[in-house]
Design a protein around this motif. Structure first.
Motif, PDB file in Angstrom:
ATOM      1  N   SER A 245       0.834  -1.207   0.000  1.00  0.00           N
ATOM      2  CA  SER A 245       0.000   0.000   0.000  1.00  0.00           C
ATOM      3  C   SER A 245       0.866   1.254   0.000  1.00  0.00           C
ATOM      4  N   GLY A 246       2.005   1.193   0.697  1.00  0.00           N
ATOM      5  CA  GLY A 246       2.921   2.326   0.699  1.00  0.00           C
ATOM      6  C   GLY A 246       3.532   2.581  -0.664  1.00  0.00           C
ATOM      7  N   LEU A 247       3.860   1.494  -1.387  1.00  0.00           N
ATOM      8  CA  LEU A 247       4.424   1.649  -2.729  1.00  0.00           C
ATOM      9  C   LEU A 247       3.415   2.299  -3.669  1.00  0.00           C
ATOM     10  N   LYS A 248       2.152   1.923  -3.541  1.00  0.00           N
ATOM     11  CA  LYS A 248       1.117   2.503  -4.397  1.00  0.00           C
ATOM     12  C   LYS A 248       0.975   4.004  -4.166  1.00  0.00           C
ATOM     13  N   GLN A 249       1.210   4.422  -2.932  1.00  0.00           N
ATOM     14  CA  GLN A 249       1.025   5.830  -2.569  1.00  0.00           C
ATOM     15  C   GLN A 249       2.322   6.640  -2.610  1.00  0.00           C
ATOM     16  N   ASP A 258      19.676   1.337   8.823  1.00  0.00           N
ATOM     17  CA  ASP A 258      20.341   1.298   7.519  1.00  0.00           C
ATOM     18  C   ASP A 258      21.608   2.143   7.508  1.00  0.00           C
ATOM     19  N   ALA A 259      22.698   1.556   7.024  1.00  0.00           N
ATOM     20  CA  ALA A 259      23.980   2.261   6.967  1.00  0.00           C
ATOM     21  C   ALA A 259      24.143   3.050   5.676  1.00  0.00           C
ATOM     22  N   PHE A 260      23.176   2.933   4.750  1.00  0.00           N
ATOM     23  CA  PHE A 260      23.340   3.540   3.433  1.00  0.00           C
ATOM     24  C   PHE A 260      22.218   4.512   3.068  1.00  0.00           C
ATOM     25  N   TYR A 261      21.023   4.257   3.534  1.00  0.00           N
ATOM     26  CA  TYR A 261      19.893   5.144   3.252  1.00  0.00           C
ATOM     27  C   TYR A 261      19.187   5.516   4.548  1.00  0.00           C
ATOM     28  N   ARG A 262      18.780   6.788   4.620  1.00  0.00           N
ATOM     29  CA  ARG A 262      17.954   7.243   5.738  1.00  0.00           C
ATOM     30  C   ARG A 262      16.472   7.041   5.432  1.00  0.00           C
ATOM     31  N   ALA A 263      16.103   7.266   4.180  1.00  0.00           N
ATOM     32  CA  ALA A 263      14.711   7.106   3.771  1.00  0.00           C
ATOM     33  C   ALA A 263      14.673   6.894   2.263  1.00  0.00           C
ATOM     34  N   ILE A 264      13.620   6.220   1.807  1.00  0.00           N
ATOM     35  CA  ILE A 264      13.479   5.914   0.380  1.00  0.00           C
ATOM     36  C   ILE A 264      12.006   6.000  -0.007  1.00  0.00           C
ATOM     37  N   GLN A 265      11.764   6.496  -1.221  1.00  0.00           N
ATOM     38  CA  GLN A 265      10.487   6.342  -1.899  1.00  0.00           C
ATOM     39  C   GLN A 265      10.684   5.381  -3.061  1.00  0.00           C
ATOM     40  N   TRP A 266       9.879   4.318  -3.096  1.00  0.00           N
ATOM     41  CA  TRP A 266       9.892   3.383  -4.225  1.00  0.00           C
ATOM     42  C   TRP A 266       8.618   3.542  -5.047  1.00  0.00           C
ATOM     43  N   ASP A 267       8.684   3.161  -6.334  1.00  0.00           N
ATOM     44  CA  ASP A 267       7.451   3.058  -7.114  1.00  0.00           C
ATOM     45  C   ASP A 267       6.889   1.649  -6.957  1.00  0.00           C
ATOM     46  N   GLU A 268       5.815   1.339  -7.658  1.00  0.00           N
ATOM     47  CA  GLU A 268       5.159   0.043  -7.488  1.00  0.00           C
ATOM     48  C   GLU A 268       5.997  -1.116  -8.007  1.00  0.00           C
ATOM     49  N   GLU A 269       7.016  -0.811  -8.820  1.00  0.00           N
ATOM     50  CA  GLU A 269       7.934  -1.848  -9.302  1.00  0.00           C
ATOM     51  C   GLU A 269       9.175  -1.937  -8.438  1.00  0.00           C
ATOM     52  N   ARG A 271      11.298   0.335  -7.731  1.00  0.00           N
ATOM     53  CA  ARG A 271      12.420   1.157  -8.179  1.00  0.00           C
ATOM     54  C   ARG A 271      12.490   2.407  -7.316  1.00  0.00           C
ATOM     55  N   ILE A 272      13.701   2.796  -6.943  1.00  0.00           N
ATOM     56  CA  ILE A 272      13.876   3.996  -6.119  1.00  0.00           C
ATOM     57  C   ILE A 272      13.583   5.236  -6.954  1.00  0.00           C
ATOM     58  N   ILE A 273      12.646   6.055  -6.468  1.00  0.00           N
ATOM     59  CA  ILE A 273      12.343   7.297  -7.174  1.00  0.00           C
ATOM     60  C   ILE A 273      12.841   8.518  -6.407  1.00  0.00           C
ATOM     61  N   ASN A 274      13.012   8.381  -5.106  1.00  0.00           N
ATOM     62  CA  ASN A 274      13.606   9.432  -4.272  1.00  0.00           C
ATOM     63  C   ASN A 274      14.305   8.762  -3.097  1.00  0.00           C
ATOM     64  N   SER A 275      15.361   9.390  -2.612  1.00  0.00           N
ATOM     65  CA  SER A 275      16.062   8.802  -1.468  1.00  0.00           C
ATOM     66  C   SER A 275      16.809   9.879  -0.697  1.00  0.00           C
ATOM     67  N   VAL A 276      17.086   9.566   0.555  1.00  0.00           N
ATOM     68  CA  VAL A 276      17.980  10.360   1.397  1.00  0.00           C
ATOM     69  C   VAL A 276      19.145   9.460   1.760  1.00  0.00           C
ATOM     70  N   PRO A 277      20.242   9.519   0.997  1.00  0.00           N
ATOM     71  CA  PRO A 277      21.395   8.677   1.324  1.00  0.00           C
ATOM     72  C   PRO A 277      22.057   9.125   2.617  1.00  0.00           C
ATOM     73  N   ARG A 278      22.636   8.178   3.329  1.00  0.00           N
ATOM     74  CA  ARG A 278      23.414   8.527   4.502  1.00  0.00           C
ATOM     75  C   ARG A 278      24.782   9.040   4.060  1.00  0.00           C
ATOM     76  N   THR A 279      25.196  10.158   4.621  1.00  0.00           N
ATOM     77  CA  THR A 279      26.520  10.701   4.355  1.00  0.00           C
ATOM     78  C   THR A 279      27.525   9.926   5.183  1.00  0.00           C
ATOM     79  N   ARG A 280      28.418   9.221   4.523  1.00  0.00           N
ATOM     80  CA  ARG A 280      29.383   8.390   5.223  1.00  0.00           C
ATOM     81  C   ARG A 280      30.705   9.139   5.346  1.00  0.00           C
TER      82      ARG A 280
END
Length: 281
Positions: A245-249, A258-269, A271-280
């Motif tokens: 349901s989250g992917l649909k919305q 997560d050591a690499f991403y703080r947050a992610i938006q995926w599409d229904e497939e 695929r990452i459409i937006n992200s907040v990468p962690r600054t290492r």
């Protein structure tokens, strides 16, 4: 420190420390050739897992999601076993934002395992005291009961050092708890009997914090659950509810470990459409 705006809510990831846990345990029955494509593993078969609380700010209020690994809460043996290479720097992170621990209005606990709850208390003159002295600490009723009365399995992660000093600050809930309009805690079970997730919504934007049902971006597959889960089928059932349901919305999914991403938006497939990468560093 990485930040994300969700409507009127502002999220900032603080430095809560880092652990390194067995990759096989973190991905359960999933074969290593599959999960290791998604998340790096070291020569000890460990994966890096942050324990970084999320500061949520809204109209002058300050809420903290989880509390970090704490400072001097683990002895040498525990640090070795859990691969702790850095302890919490919560006070320093808050200071960079012009805040103190006493400014936190509430701490929202998805559950009370040691890697989430050790930062709730701190040492002061050889005595453990509350870290967030003015905060209400929210947890599900089931979780709080097990924290204080662990069973033969859970006593390894529910420590009295993390609850005795803060018990008068704890407020529990059964199914759901609206912290403020737009910010809600929901009891799911799964990872632990009392595990909860967070749902955030403002100005048409949405975020779901899945806690340890989805500790990293690599756990997005609903079948990829932890060997640490007390009720793995419940974890799968809850992931089946919230992730599709989250992917649909196009909701944001945020992470504590997560050591690499703080947050992610995926599409229904997926695929990452937006992200907040962690600054290492």
């Amino acid at each position: 420190m990485e930040q994300l705006k969700v409507g009127k809510f502002s999220l900032t990831w603080l430095n809560g420390g880092v652990t390194h846990l067995d990759g096989g345990a973190m991905f359960g029955v999933v074969p290593k050739p599959l999960w290791s494509r998604k998340y790096p593993v070291n020569e000890k078969n460990q994966i890096e897992l942050r324990t970084d609380p999320i500061l949520i700010q809204y109209e002058g209020k300050h809420f903290l999601v989880e509390s970090g690994i704490g400072i001097n809460k683990l002895d040498t043996k525990k640090k070795r076993n859990f691969g702790v290479t850095e302890e919490s720097h919560i006070e320093q992170s808050l200071a960079e934002l012009g805040l103190k621990t006493s400014d936190i209005d509430a701490v929202l606990m998805t559950h009370l395992h040691f890697d989430h709850a050790s930062g709730l208390t701190k040492w002061q003159n050889d005595k453990l005291v509350s870290t967030f002295t003015n905060a209400i600490i929210y947890a599900s009723k089931v979780e709080w009961e097990e924290m204080r009365n662990p069973n033969i399995r859970s006593r390894n992660t529910y420590w009295k050092e993390n609850w005795e000093s803060i018990q008068n600050q704890v407020e529990t809930f059964s199914k759901t708890k609206e912290i403020i309009p737009g910010l809600q805690m929901i009891h799911t079970g799964g990872h632990s009997a009392g595990h909860a997730i967070l749902k955030l919504e403002s100005e048409g934007e949405k975020l779901i914090h899945m806690g340890d049902l989805m500790p990293t971006h690599a756990h997005q597959n609903v079948l990829w659950v932890l060997a640490y889960d007390d009720y793995p089928m419940t974890s799968i059932e809850q992931k089946q509810i919230w992730i599709p349901s989250g992917l649909k919305q196009n909701v944001w999914f945020s992470f504590y470990h997560d050591a690499f991403y703080r947050a992610i938006q995926w599409d229904e497939e997926s695929r990452i459409i937006n992200s907040v990468p962690r600054t290492r560093s």
